[in-house]
Design a protein around this motif. Structure first.
Motif, PDB file in Angstrom:
ATOM      1  N   TYR A  37     -14.761 -59.847  22.195  1.00 50.00           N
ATOM      2  CA  TYR A  37     -15.047 -58.865  21.139  1.00 50.00           C
ATOM      3  C   TYR A  37     -15.945 -59.494  20.080  1.00 50.00           C
ATOM      4  O   TYR A  37     -15.739 -60.641  19.691  1.00 50.00           O
ATOM      5  CB  TYR A  37     -13.748 -58.431  20.438  1.00 50.00           C
ATOM      6  CG  TYR A  37     -12.721 -57.782  21.340  1.00 50.00           C
ATOM      7  CD1 TYR A  37     -12.729 -56.407  21.550  1.00 50.00           C
ATOM      8  CD2 TYR A  37     -11.735 -58.549  21.967  1.00 50.00           C
ATOM      9  CE1 TYR A  37     -11.774 -55.813  22.367  1.00 50.00           C
ATOM     10  CE2 TYR A  37     -10.793 -57.965  22.788  1.00 50.00           C
ATOM     11  CZ  TYR A  37     -10.816 -56.597  22.981  1.00 50.00           C
ATOM     12  OH  TYR A  37      -9.863 -56.006  23.795  1.00 50.00           O
ATOM     13  N   VAL A  38     -16.908 -58.727  19.606  1.00 52.58           N
ATOM     14  CA  VAL A  38     -17.714 -59.131  18.445  1.00 52.58           C
ATOM     15  C   VAL A  38     -17.480 -58.079  17.370  1.00 52.58           C
ATOM     16  O   VAL A  38     -17.746 -56.895  17.596  1.00 52.58           O
ATOM     17  CB  VAL A  38     -19.209 -59.257  18.801  1.00 52.58           C
ATOM     18  CG1 VAL A  38     -20.058 -59.424  17.542  1.00 52.58           C
ATOM     19  CG2 VAL A  38     -19.434 -60.438  19.718  1.00 52.58           C
ATOM     20  N   ASP A  39     -16.948 -58.515  16.246  1.00 48.83           N
ATOM     21  CA  ASP A  39     -16.569 -57.607  15.146  1.00 48.83           C
ATOM     22  C   ASP A  39     -15.687 -56.457  15.661  1.00 48.83           C
ATOM     23  O   ASP A  39     -15.848 -55.303  15.252  1.00 48.83           O
ATOM     24  CB  ASP A  39     -17.824 -57.051  14.453  1.00 48.83           C
ATOM     25  CG  ASP A  39     -18.570 -58.137  13.692  1.00 48.83           C
ATOM     26  OD1 ASP A  39     -17.961 -59.173  13.392  1.00 48.83           O
ATOM     27  OD2 ASP A  39     -19.756 -57.945  13.413  1.00 48.83           O
ATOM     28  N   GLY A  40     -14.800 -56.770  16.579  1.00 50.44           N
ATOM     29  CA  GLY A  40     -13.858 -55.774  17.093  1.00 50.44           C
ATOM     30  C   GLY A  40     -14.405 -54.895  18.191  1.00 50.44           C
ATOM     31  O   GLY A  40     -13.674 -54.068  18.747  1.00 50.44           O
ATOM     32  N   LEU A  41     -15.659 -55.079  18.542  1.00 51.77           N
ATOM     33  CA  LEU A  41     -16.276 -54.260  19.588  1.00 51.77           C
ATOM     34  C   LEU A  41     -16.373 -55.082  20.879  1.00 51.77           C
ATOM     35  O   LEU A  41     -16.931 -56.173  20.867  1.00 51.77           O
ATOM     36  CB  LEU A  41     -17.669 -53.820  19.129  1.00 51.77           C
ATOM     37  CG  LEU A  41     -18.322 -52.681  19.896  1.00 51.77           C
ATOM     38  CD1 LEU A  41     -17.662 -51.347  19.538  1.00 51.77           C
ATOM     39  CD2 LEU A  41     -19.804 -52.607  19.562  1.00 51.77           C
ATOM     40  N   ALA A  42     -15.826 -54.535  21.958  1.00 53.58           N
ATOM     41  CA  ALA A  42     -15.812 -55.286  23.219  1.00 53.58           C
ATOM     42  C   ALA A  42     -17.208 -55.405  23.808  1.00 53.58           C
ATOM     43  O   ALA A  42     -17.977 -54.441  23.800  1.00 53.58           O
ATOM     44  CB  ALA A  42     -14.894 -54.590  24.208  1.00 53.58           C
ATOM     45  N   LEU A  43     -17.522 -56.591  24.301  1.00 51.18           N
ATOM     46  CA  LEU A  43     -18.809 -56.800  24.961  1.00 51.18           C
ATOM     47  C   LEU A  43     -18.683 -56.415  26.426  1.00 51.18           C
ATOM     48  O   LEU A  43     -17.585 -56.426  26.990  1.00 51.18           O
ATOM     49  CB  LEU A  43     -19.235 -58.274  24.861  1.00 51.18           C
ATOM     50  CG  LEU A  43     -19.430 -58.862  23.469  1.00 51.18           C
ATOM     51  CD1 LEU A  43     -19.858 -60.313  23.582  1.00 51.18           C
ATOM     52  CD2 LEU A  43     -20.454 -58.083  22.683  1.00 51.18           C
ATOM     53  N   ILE A  44     -19.798 -56.121  27.044  1.00 50.21           N
ATOM     54  CA  ILE A  44     -19.778 -55.842  28.484  1.00 50.21           C
ATOM     55  C   ILE A  44     -20.649 -56.864  29.204  1.00 50.21           C
ATOM     56  O   ILE A  44     -21.481 -57.527  28.598  1.00 50.21           O
ATOM     57  CB  ILE A  44     -20.235 -54.400  28.810  1.00 50.21           C
ATOM     58  CG1 ILE A  44     -21.611 -54.109  28.186  1.00 50.21           C
ATOM     59  CG2 ILE A  44     -19.219 -53.381  28.362  1.00 50.21           C
ATOM     60  CD1 ILE A  44     -22.194 -52.776  28.612  1.00 50.21           C
ATOM     61  N   ASN A  45     -20.434 -56.964  30.500  1.00 53.40           N
ATOM     62  CA  ASN A  45     -21.206 -57.931  31.272  1.00 53.40           C
ATOM     63  C   ASN A  45     -22.671 -57.545  31.328  1.00 53.40           C
ATOM     64  O   ASN A  45     -23.003 -56.364  31.394  1.00 53.40           O
ATOM     65  CB  ASN A  45     -20.680 -57.978  32.704  1.00 53.40           C
ATOM     66  CG  ASN A  45     -19.364 -58.651  32.769  1.00 53.40           C
ATOM     67  OD1 ASN A  45     -19.187 -59.669  32.153  1.00 53.40           O
ATOM     68  ND2 ASN A  45     -18.443 -58.081  33.505  1.00 53.40           N
ATOM     69  N   ASN A  46     -23.481 -58.553  31.306  1.00 52.82           N
ATOM     70  CA  ASN A  46     -24.908 -58.320  31.498  1.00 52.82           C
ATOM     71  C   ASN A  46     -25.211 -58.674  32.948  1.00 52.82           C
ATOM     72  O   ASN A  46     -25.005 -59.803  33.370  1.00 52.82           O
ATOM     73  CB  ASN A  46     -25.705 -59.200  30.543  1.00 52.82           C
ATOM     74  CG  ASN A  46     -27.145 -58.786  30.465  1.00 52.82           C
ATOM     75  OD1 ASN A  46     -27.601 -57.973  31.258  1.00 52.82           O
ATOM     76  ND2 ASN A  46     -27.852 -59.325  29.506  1.00 52.82           N
ATOM     77  N   ASP A  47     -25.689 -57.737  33.699  1.00 53.27           N
ATOM     78  CA  ASP A  47     -25.913 -57.970  35.121  1.00 53.27           C
ATOM     79  C   ASP A  47     -27.191 -58.748  35.430  1.00 53.27           C
ATOM     80  O   ASP A  47     -27.420 -59.120  36.563  1.00 53.27           O
ATOM     81  CB  ASP A  47     -25.923 -56.644  35.882  1.00 53.27           C
ATOM     82  CG  ASP A  47     -24.559 -56.021  35.906  1.00 53.27           C
ATOM     83  OD1 ASP A  47     -24.483 -54.789  35.908  1.00 53.27           O
ATOM     84  OD2 ASP A  47     -23.566 -56.773  35.910  1.00 53.27           O
ATOM     85  N   GLN A  48     -27.976 -58.961  34.407  1.00 56.16           N
ATOM     86  CA  GLN A  48     -29.189 -59.741  34.653  1.00 56.16           C
ATOM     87  C   GLN A  48     -28.826 -61.233  34.725  1.00 56.16           C
ATOM     88  O   GLN A  48     -27.775 -61.641  34.256  1.00 56.16           O
ATOM     89  CB  GLN A  48     -30.185 -59.539  33.513  1.00 56.16           C
ATOM     90  CG  GLN A  48     -30.643 -58.099  33.380  1.00 56.16           C
ATOM     91  CD  GLN A  48     -31.251 -57.825  32.025  1.00 56.16           C
ATOM     92  OE1 GLN A  48     -31.281 -58.687  31.159  1.00 56.16           O
ATOM     93  NE2 GLN A  48     -31.718 -56.609  31.856  1.00 56.16           N
TER      94      GLN A  48
END
Lengths: 161, 155
Positions: free
Chosen positions: A91-102
């Motif tokens: 999480y960054v500032d409470g917001l979940a990150l998602i995978n970057n497929d690149q």
């Protein structure tokens, strides 16, 4: 001797006692097995969360991509036993990150959950923000939280250069 | 009265069964509690080691060199992170087995050189002169340097 075998008096109590002992032993074996497997799964699972030790060593915001590098310090040399971990969410500032497929420069993208962070290992996660409206502008400071599958949270702050 | 009580065997099995059940329950909870206690102690030991493993890095961007000192106990270096204007790169040190003795200053020199095939920085350890040499294409580009040891302490 022959008389002993032909005499069937008191056979029933003997069989009853043997059956009782067998049923008790079977029951205790099942109960003991359950208790042992339950405590083992607790120790290997959520119980080990207390032993997880993770350091967020670098966070690099590169355009839309966020490169998070972590280090698992829970090694045998440091604390007596190796403890591996799996990252569930970042999480960054409470917001979940998602995978970057690149893929980044000569490094494969690592997916959350399916990558085991072994003890003493440095692992790089290449992620991106889940919301395009949420931007990380340069010169700002943000909170980062890494949650593991066992339920531990590791928090830190990073600056966007 | 007591003699009669001892002679009477009714309910003895129930008492023995209850005691056995409690003993098994105690065994289970004691097992988990003692394990958890030992696990917490191991982690606390690591925290104590981390608290005593402070380091100090002084980086002079103009000269492309840095000094690193172990402030508490001796440490083993794991990685050096190098930040430039548009890149974050690292040099792996774990296979170099760099033991920093407390109080002694180790020098980090950045010289011009190519990156490794995996994109990381080549690092060499000179144990005699207590010097780490990093190879980076343009040493003057480096704006920041951070070091992480095997205990997970980062400065």
């Amino acid at each position: 001797m022959k008389k002993l075998f032909t005499n069937r008096k008191a056979v029933s109590p003997v069989i009853a006692t043997v059956l009782m002992i067998m049923v008790t032993m079977a029951g205790m074996t099942i109960l003991f097995g359950f208790v042992i497997s339950y405590s083992d799964s607790y120790k290997a699972g959520i119980g080990t969360s207390v032993m997880e030790s993770l350091t967020i060593e670098d966070v690099w915001v590169n355009g839309a991509s966020i490169q998070v590098t972590i280090y698992n310090a829970a090694t045998k040399a440091n604390m007596g036993s190796d403890v591996d971990l799996n990252v569930a969410t970042i999480y960054v500032d409470g917001l979940a990150l998602i995978n970057n497929d690149q893929t980044s420069i000569n490094r494969d993208t690592i997916n959350f959950n399916d990558k085991l962070v072994g003890s003493g290992e440095h692992v790089m996660f290449i992620c991106k923000l889940s919301s395009a409206s949420f931007l990380l502008s340069s010169g700002t400071t943000h909170d980062i939280t890494i949650a593991t599958i066992r339920g531990s949270n590791f928090k830190d702050q990073f600056n966007v250069s | 009265m007591l003699k009669r009580l001892l002679k009477n065997r009714k309910g003895v099995a129930e008492v023995i069964g209850s005691v056995m059940f409690i003993v098994i329950l105690l065994f289970f909870f004691t097992n988990v509690y003692l394990w958890h206690d030992a696990a917490t102690k191991q982690v606390n030991d690591l925290y104590v080691k981390k608290m005593n493993a402070g380091m100090e890095v002084t980086f002079d961007s103009g000269s492309s060199s840095a000094n690193i000192t172990a402030k508490g106990s001796a440490v083993v270096l794991s990685r050096i992170w190098v930040v430039t204007g548009n890149q974050h790169l690292y040099a792996d040190l774990q296979d170099r087995n760099i033991h920093l003795v407390a109080g002694r200053v180790a020098k980090i020199n950045v010289v011009s050189g190519a990156l490794k095939s995996d994109g990381s920085i080549q690092a060499d350890w000179d144990n005699l002169n207590y010097r780490i040499t990093l190879q980076y294409p343009i040493p003057n580009e480096i704006t920041m340097m951070s070091v992480i040891n095997t205990l997970g302490v980062i400065v």
